[in-house]
Write an enzyme that holds these catalytic residues in place. Structure first.
Site, PDB file in Angstrom:
ATOM      1  N   LYS A 114      -5.898  21.727  20.429  1.00 55.89           N
ATOM      2  CA  LYS A 114      -6.687  22.943  20.270  1.00 55.89           C
ATOM      3  C   LYS A 114      -8.172  22.624  20.408  1.00 55.89           C
ATOM      4  CE  LYS A 114      -3.234  25.726  18.936  1.00 55.89           C
ATOM      5  NZ  LYS A 114      -2.889  27.024  19.520  1.00 55.89           N
ATOM      6  N   LYS A 162       6.042  33.307  24.292  1.00 55.24           N
ATOM      7  CA  LYS A 162       6.654  33.030  22.989  1.00 55.24           C
ATOM      8  C   LYS A 162       7.826  33.997  22.847  1.00 55.24           C
ATOM      9  CE  LYS A 162       2.578  31.311  20.509  1.00 55.24           C
ATOM     10  NZ  LYS A 162       1.802  30.947  21.694  1.00 55.24           N
TER      11      LYS A 162
END
Length: 341
Positions: free
Chosen positions: A139, A249
């Site tokens: 990230k 997702k």
């Protein structure tokens, strides 16, 4: 389905709270507990049970937990297939959870799928997680650029030989910052071809035109995540002419059946399937859909379920290595753990 005899299912649900081992620091703030709803359907004819999970992430475009809970609370104790199929697109996580429980009731082989051949992507924290993954994800976009550049250099030093890296900004960069990061990624990929597999969601979804422009300016592939949380958003981005990678997702997409139909009509999309940090119930359903749909995509890519480091138990990567009976027992144990008064 109207006009013919429909199957009926008894319906039960319970809330769960699953603390992370350590709070996750995201651009949306600190996240310390994963909350959602577990579903249990029982076929009234056969007694076959199926578990599902509603794992909303409203900051990624799904309904809120409160909206999902209100919907479940107004459902009757017995459901028909038509009621499950009629869950609106505005409740994508709810639709996924109930549809998967229904499919598990309907398909005795749902828990017996062979997913041993799937590759996984590990999520990086302060260090490379235990285990060897072909791809890792880090990230960025949370701290100052110079600080994150040092973190990136540290990751690159630690990565196993031959592995690749995905970077994810969760839409948190400015256009200038995105250009700076992508220029750096292009430079790294010149030195080590393919080392940065892709850069995920540098800008927020509302800057779609800028995202398309960035994809043309730089060599490093871009992937969209927040832009395509549900199937309707994915379809809209696809119609816009986006040529890059799309992160799906399954727990947030809505109907897995509808996604399968869309990929059959539009073969060759470049998709990456990824976790929404579910319990083993939602993780298994997501992995089943990822395993069955990868063959319809342009480049089957490592799955983003290497998140076992974040929870004190239940590494989803291990779900592919255990037997169907062990999976069934695990799902029942998860249900019983959270459904007790």
């Amino acid at each position: 389905m109207h006009g013919q005899l429909e199957k009926g299912f008894s319906f039960a649900f319970c809330l769960y709270r699953r603390p992370f081992r350590q709070p996750l620091r995201t651009r949306y703030g600190l996240w310390s507990v994963r909350e959602g709803i577990l579903i249990r359907l029982t076929d009234l004819e056969t007694g076959q049970q199926g578990y599902g999970e509603i794992a909303p992430l409203p900051w990624l475009g799904s309904e809120t937990l409160e909206q999902a809970l209100a919907f479940c609370q107004q459902l009757p104790a017995e459901l028909s297939e038509a009621q499950i199929e009629g869950i609106p697109a505005t409740l994508p996580a709810t639709r996924f959870g109930l549809e998967c429980a229904w499919l598990a009731c309907r398909d005795p082989g749902w828990l017996a799928r062979d997913l041993s051949g799937l590759a996984f992507c590990g999520l990086l924290g302060k260090a490379v997680p235990v285990g060897s993954y072909p791809v890792y994800k880090g990230k960025v976009g949370v701290d100052a650029f110079e600080q994150e550049w040092k973190k990136l250099a540290s990751w690159l030093e630690q990565l196993p030989p031959g592995s690749r890296l995905r970077l994810d900004a969760n839409g948190g960069l400015t256009l200038a910052e995105a250009r700076r990061w992508l220029a750096l990624c292009d430079q790294l990929n010149q030195e080590w071809p393919g080392k940065i597999e892709f850069f995920e969601q540098p800008l927020p979804p509302e800057q779609h035109a800028d995202l398309i422009q960035l994809s043309r300016e730089f060599q490093t592939p871009l992937a969209l995540d927040e832009s395509v949380a549900g199937l309707e958003q994915l379809q809209a981005v696809h119609r816009s002419g986006w040529q890059g990678i799309l992160v799906v997702k399954p727990s947030l997409v809505g109907s897995g059946l509808a996604l399968r139909d869309y990929l059959s009509q539009h073969p060759g999309l470049d998709l990456v399937f990824s976790s929404a940090l579910e319990t083993p119930i939602g993780a298994w359903h997501g992995l089943v859909w990822a395993g069955s749909l990868q063959a319809k995509t342009a480049h089957p890519r490592a799955l983003g379920w290497g998140v076992g480091e974040f929870f004190p138990e239940w590494d989803p990567v291990q779900l592919g290595a255990i037997s169907a009976s062990e999976r069934a027992a695990l799902m029942q144990a998860v249900w019983e753990r959270h459904s007790r008064p």
